[in-house]
Scaffold this active site. Structure first.
Site, PDB file in Angstrom:
ATOM      1  N   LEU A  14      -8.247   2.152  -1.609  1.00 55.88           N
ATOM      2  CA  LEU A  14      -9.047   0.917  -1.655  1.00 55.88           C
ATOM      3  C   LEU A  14      -9.703   0.621  -0.307  1.00 55.88           C
ATOM      4  CD1 LEU A  14      -6.746  -1.435  -3.760  1.00 55.88           C
ATOM      5  CD2 LEU A  14      -8.914  -0.421  -4.459  1.00 55.88           C
ATOM      6  N   GLY A  15      -8.959   0.891   0.780  1.00 56.95           N
ATOM      7  CA  GLY A  15      -9.512   0.608   2.109  1.00 56.95           C
ATOM      8  C   GLY A  15     -10.672   1.531   2.448  1.00 56.95           C
ATOM      9  N   GLU A  34     -10.844  12.925   1.443  1.00 58.13           N
ATOM     10  CA  GLU A  34      -9.597  12.523   0.774  1.00 58.13           C
ATOM     11  C   GLU A  34      -8.826  13.791   0.413  1.00 58.13           C
ATOM     12  OE1 GLU A  34      -7.648   9.803  -0.307  1.00 58.13           O
ATOM     13  OE2 GLU A  34      -6.446  11.476  -1.057  1.00 58.13           O
ATOM     14  N   GLN A 114      -5.635  -0.470  -9.582  1.00 57.32           N
ATOM     15  CA  GLN A 114      -6.278   0.393  -8.578  1.00 57.32           C
ATOM     16  C   GLN A 114      -6.878   1.651  -9.227  1.00 57.32           C
ATOM     17  OE1 GLN A 114      -3.502   0.281  -5.425  1.00 57.32           O
ATOM     18  NE2 GLN A 114      -4.414   2.011  -4.381  1.00 57.32           N
ATOM     19  N   LEU A 138      -8.096  15.667   6.891  1.00 51.05           N
ATOM     20  CA  LEU A 138      -8.292  15.727   8.337  1.00 51.05           C
ATOM     21  C   LEU A 138      -7.041  16.340   8.947  1.00 51.05           C
ATOM     22  CD1 LEU A 138      -9.873  13.389  10.761  1.00 51.05           C
ATOM     23  CD2 LEU A 138      -7.421  13.735  11.068  1.00 51.05           C
ATOM     24  N   TYR A 217      10.109 -11.156 -12.461  1.00 49.65           N
ATOM     25  CA  TYR A 217      11.062 -10.675 -11.466  1.00 49.65           C
ATOM     26  C   TYR A 217      12.436 -10.863 -12.112  1.00 49.65           C
ATOM     27  CZ  TYR A 217       7.288 -10.854  -8.076  1.00 49.65           C
ATOM     28  OH  TYR A 217       6.114 -10.650  -7.411  1.00 49.65           O
ATOM     29  N   ASP A 301      -3.484   0.007   4.592  1.00 49.37           N
ATOM     30  CA  ASP A 301      -2.060   0.251   4.852  1.00 49.37           C
ATOM     31  C   ASP A 301      -1.832   0.994   6.167  1.00 49.37           C
ATOM     32  OD1 ASP A 301      -1.540  -0.964   2.453  1.00 49.37           O
ATOM     33  OD2 ASP A 301      -0.382   0.677   1.600  1.00 49.37           O
ATOM     34  N   GLY A 310       3.176 -10.999  -3.397  1.00 46.51           N
ATOM     35  CA  GLY A 310       2.005 -11.738  -2.902  1.00 46.51           C
ATOM     36  C   GLY A 310       0.757 -11.004  -3.365  1.00 46.51           C
TER      37      GLY A 310
HETATM   38  C1  LIG Z   1       3.874  -0.223  -6.774  1.00 39.74           C
HETATM   39  C2  LIG Z   1       2.888  -0.892  -5.909  1.00 39.74           C
HETATM   40  C3  LIG Z   1       2.363  -2.090  -6.331  1.00 39.74           C
HETATM   41  C4  LIG Z   1       1.398  -2.715  -5.567  1.00 39.74           C
HETATM   42  N1  LIG Z   1       0.874  -3.899  -6.018  1.00 39.74           N
HETATM   43  C5  LIG Z   1      -0.139  -4.479  -5.324  1.00 39.74           C
HETATM   44  C6  LIG Z   1      -0.804  -5.656  -5.818  1.00 39.74           C
HETATM   45  O1  LIG Z   1      -0.467  -6.195  -6.870  1.00 39.74           O
HETATM   46  N2  LIG Z   1      -1.843  -6.158  -5.087  1.00 39.74           N
HETATM   47  C7  LIG Z   1      -2.250  -5.579  -3.925  1.00 39.74           C
HETATM   48  O2  LIG Z   1      -3.236  -6.076  -3.318  1.00 39.74           O
HETATM   49  N3  LIG Z   1      -1.621  -4.480  -3.414  1.00 39.74           N
HETATM   50  C8  LIG Z   1      -0.598  -3.916  -4.094  1.00 39.74           C
HETATM   51  N4  LIG Z   1      -0.005  -2.767  -3.618  1.00 39.74           N
HETATM   52  C9  LIG Z   1      -0.419  -2.231  -2.325  1.00 39.74           C
HETATM   53  C10 LIG Z   1      -1.642  -1.383  -2.437  1.00 39.74           C
HETATM   54  O3  LIG Z   1      -1.478  -0.342  -3.380  1.00 39.74           O
HETATM   55  C11 LIG Z   1      -1.949  -0.785  -1.066  1.00 39.74           C
HETATM   56  O4  LIG Z   1      -1.892  -1.800  -0.108  1.00 39.74           O
HETATM   57  C12 LIG Z   1      -3.318  -0.153  -1.060  1.00 39.74           C
HETATM   58  O5  LIG Z   1      -3.322   0.961  -1.907  1.00 39.74           O
HETATM   59  C13 LIG Z   1      -3.718   0.268   0.344  1.00 39.74           C
HETATM   60  O6  LIG Z   1      -4.917   0.975   0.287  1.00 39.74           O
HETATM   61  P1  LIG Z   1      -5.283   1.993   1.435  1.00 39.74           P
HETATM   62  O7  LIG Z   1      -6.651   2.482   1.072  1.00 39.74           O
HETATM   63  O8  LIG Z   1      -5.070   1.387   2.748  1.00 39.74           O
HETATM   64  O9  LIG Z   1      -4.213   3.154   1.324  1.00 39.74           O
HETATM   65  P2  LIG Z   1      -3.918   4.204   0.173  1.00 39.74           P
HETATM   66  O10 LIG Z   1      -4.272   3.682  -1.170  1.00 39.74           O
HETATM   67  O11 LIG Z   1      -2.529   4.663   0.407  1.00 39.74           O
HETATM   68  O12 LIG Z   1      -4.925   5.386   0.468  1.00 39.74           O
HETATM   69  C14 LIG Z   1      -4.781   6.254   1.563  1.00 39.74           C
HETATM   70  C15 LIG Z   1      -5.410   7.573   1.180  1.00 39.74           C
HETATM   71  O13 LIG Z   1      -5.532   8.401   2.325  1.00 39.74           O
HETATM   72  C16 LIG Z   1      -5.316   9.743   1.928  1.00 39.74           C
HETATM   73  N5  LIG Z   1      -4.963  10.522   3.115  1.00 39.74           N
HETATM   74  C17 LIG Z   1      -3.865  10.392   3.899  1.00 39.74           C
HETATM   75  N6  LIG Z   1      -3.937  11.254   4.944  1.00 39.74           N
HETATM   76  C18 LIG Z   1      -5.084  11.948   4.818  1.00 39.74           C
HETATM   77  C19 LIG Z   1      -5.700  12.980   5.590  1.00 39.74           C
HETATM   78  N7  LIG Z   1      -5.153  13.455   6.711  1.00 39.74           N
HETATM   79  N8  LIG Z   1      -6.883  13.480   5.174  1.00 39.74           N
HETATM   80  C20 LIG Z   1      -7.474  13.006   4.040  1.00 39.74           C
HETATM   81  N9  LIG Z   1      -6.930  12.016   3.280  1.00 39.74           N
HETATM   82  C21 LIG Z   1      -5.745  11.494   3.661  1.00 39.74           C
HETATM   83  C22 LIG Z   1      -4.204   9.637   0.899  1.00 39.74           C
HETATM   84  O14 LIG Z   1      -4.183  10.767   0.058  1.00 39.74           O
HETATM   85  C23 LIG Z   1      -4.577   8.347   0.172  1.00 39.74           C
HETATM   86  O15 LIG Z   1      -5.348   8.578  -0.994  1.00 39.74           O
HETATM   87  C24 LIG Z   1       0.985  -2.134  -4.352  1.00 39.74           C
HETATM   88  C25 LIG Z   1       1.537  -0.917  -3.923  1.00 39.74           C
HETATM   89  C26 LIG Z   1       2.479  -0.294  -4.697  1.00 39.74           C
HETATM   90  C27 LIG Z   1       3.073   1.019  -4.236  1.00 39.74           C
END
Ligand SMILES: Cc1cc2nc3c(=O)[nH]c(=O)nc-3n(C[C@H](O)[C@H](O)[C@H](O)COP(=O)(O)OP(=O)(O)OC[C@H]3O[C@@H](n4cnc5c(N)ncnc54)[C@H](O)[C@@H]3O)c2cc1C
Length: 508
Positions: A14-15, A34, A114, A138, A217, A301, A310
């Site tokens: 998502l980020g 990715e 997601q 990377l 919960y 993250d 939350g």
């Molecule tokens: C069970 C669960 C429930 C959740 N519920 C909620 C909710 O209700 N609401 C909410 O807002 N959040 C929720 N979250 C949190 C949310 O899923 C994360 O905060 C969010 O996915 C963060 O997004 P991100 O893009 O930072 O990281 P990620 O989604 O973890 O994406 C990081 C990506 O980077 C890639 N990557 C890593 N290293 C490399 C590299 N060296 N080269 C290329 N690619 C790489 C990975 O493969 C991954 O796809 C939940 C999480 C979980 C586990």
């Protein structure tokens, strides 16, 4: 020869996808890599708060997101209970009508997972010109004053390529390899709890309210767990805690054991759930010490991991991506000085801290009454944190006297610099694309034209009162919909004043 891009985004969650979309929409040359073969297959972050939907609206994807989240308009119920038909310990939310945000925004919230939101972000990022490469990771990164040199490896062919980028957005998740490589530490609480994620299909009858998001919960005598319905009929996510300190591991949770736990959780002893996916994760509350190292910025993250109580992890990842995108675009276009990029950490880190602390307090209330929150900051009302958040940085001209607050009551928006510009029917579509001056009369039009920014005159009284303007006043709103500065009253030299303000908030 190394490939050149303006911004390399690492990670297509998502980020990363939000950063890619917002960068591409600004005309920035962006390459996203990715390591996985595609976007997330698990619904993980189900839920888009009103701020996320506002950002999505400005990116032109809000309708599509609502279409894939049919439960959104119907409401949200949150219950703490011993089991689905057992004793209700707290009803945290009855139907979502507790969320009255109408003073602050016209946006609905979304409830899409997601797994369905990421493909929408991806399609629109590519349509806007972003290049996205899957199965590409990377493996190395070095930077100097001129840029960042990254080594990428294709996971199938093993082929290595070198990319030279002006900036890197590290959206590589909670175990961010880039953060480790840059030597950025984290502080907080690791492994607060451990959870299984069990996606199952079953007919739960009226145990769960259809058509709304019905989140439980469960504090059962034998386990603690979350249970929630999804956008697919008869599909649920069951998330029991497990305890490594007692010697437990995910492998202990056999198919038969999970089936009997689901039966106990639902009070349906004959139920034959079909388990379609299982996984495990660690709940943590961790904040990176820095969000920036030179030309590399941590988002989502990678910058902070917040407990799910939350629902803000994914939402703040979107917020981070949108924030760094407009700032990088402004610097790359030469509209802003490089110091604007320092405001990314100054603005987003306190938000991350506030969300983590508030989610930890929620966690104590909902799941873990024994959680020690004594060293943790005070919680904020989550609605105020989402829509009434405050930025303090050089990209905002804070008004004196400053009451020091981190948020404001969304039912009483003030229009002060640093806060979100209230999203009224008359203003929401004027915001979110670029810098804009919203005036109460025509007095500011030529000053805005001279400064090269859009100016709109909004004559309704609601606008003047919510934005805290007298007749002849104006508000300067940033591309992210945050008020940078306002003149509550008319000024003598609007053109000179606006020039001085823009030079200050754009670090030029
Ligand atoms: C069970 C669960 C429930 C959740 N519920 C909620 C909710 O209700 N609401 C909410 O807002 N959040 C929720 N979250 C949190 C949310 O899923 C994360 O905060 C969010 O996915 C963060 O997004 P991100 O893009 O930072 O990281 P990620 O989604 O973890 O994406 C990081 C990506 O980077 C890639 N990557 C890593 N290293 C490399 C590299 N060296 N080269 C290329 N690619 C790489 C990975 O493969 C991954 O796809 C939940 C999480 C979980 C586990």
């Amino acid at each position: 020869m190394a490939e050149r891009v303006q911004v390399l985004v690492v990670g297509a969650g998502l980020g990363g996808l939000s950063a890619s979309l917002f960068l591409a929409r600004e005309g920035v040359d962006v390459l996203t890599v990715e390591r996985h073969a595609g976007t997330s297959v698990h619904s993980r972050a189900a839920g888009q708060n009103w701020r996320t939907m506002e950002l999505f609206h400005w990116a032109g994807i809000d309708r599509e997101v609502l279409e894939v989240s049919p439960r959104a308009s119907q409401g949200l119920r949150i219950t703490v209970a011993t089991s689905l038909a057992g004793r209700v310990l707290h009803r945290l939310m009855n139907d979502g009508s507790e969320f009255d945000v109408s003073t602050s925004t016209t946006m609905p919230a979304g409830m899409a997972g997601q797994d369905v939101v990421e493909p929408i972000l991806l399609a629109h990022a590519e349509k806007a010109g972003a290049r996205v490469r899957f199965r590409t990771e990377l493996t190395d990164l070095v930077q100097d004053d001129d840029g960042v040199t990254a080594t990428l490896r294709h996971r199938d062919s093993g082929e290595e390529t070198v990319v030279h980028a002006d900036y890197v957005v590290a959206a590589d998740g909670g175990r961010s390899g880039i953060r480790a490589r840059l030597g950025i530490g984290t502080t907080g609480l690791d492994a607060l709890s451990h959870c299984l994620g069990v996606v199952f299909d079953a007919d739960l009858g009226d145990r769960v309210q259809a058509g709304v998001t019905d989140l439980f919960y469960l504090q059962h005598g034998d386990f603690t767990a979350g249970l929630v319905n999804t956008d697919l009929p008869d599909r649920y996510v069951f998330a029991p805690d497990y305890f490594p300190e007692k010697g437990e591991s995910p492998a202990d949770f056999t198919h038969d054991r999970l089936v009997s736990m689901i039966r106990a959780a639902t009070d349906l002893p004959q139920l034959e759930p079909e388990i379609v996916w299982t996984g495990s994760w660690e709940i943590a509350a961790r904040l990176a010490d820095r969000f920036r190292a030179g030309r590399v910025f941590l988002v989502g993250d990678a910058a902070k991991v917040t407990p799910p109580t939350g629902g803000q992890g994914g939402n703040t990842a979107v917020g981070d991506g949108a924030d760094i995108a407009w700032k990088l675009a402004a610097v790359l276009r030469g509209e802003a000085g490089p110091a604007l990029l320092d405001t990314y950490e100054a603005e987003r880190k306190p938000i991350a801290r506030m969300i983590i602390d508030t989610s930890l307090h929620n966690m104590k209330q909902r799941m873990h009454p024994g959680l020690d929150v004594s060293g943790i900051g005070e919680p904020e009302d989550m609605l105020n944190a989402i829509l009434g958040f405050r930025y303090r940085s050089t990209a905002v001209l804070t008004e004196e006297p400053d009451d020091g607050s981190r948020v404001e009551d969304i039912n009483a928006p003030t229009g002060r610099p640093g806060f979100r510009a209230p999203g009224l029917a008359s203003t929401v579509d004027l915001l979110g694309q670029s810098w804009v001056l919203l005036g109460t009369d025509d007095g500011w039009t030529s000053a805005a034209t001279e400064a090269g920014i859009d100016c709109h005159v909004v004559k309704d009284e609601l606008f003047a009162s919510r934005y805290g303007l007298s007749r002849g006043g104006a508000s300067l709103v940033r591309p992210d919909g945050v008020v940078a500065w306002r003149a509550k009253e008319p000024v003598n030299d609007p053109a000179g004043e606006l020039r001085r303000v823009l030079d200050a908030v754009l670090s030029r």
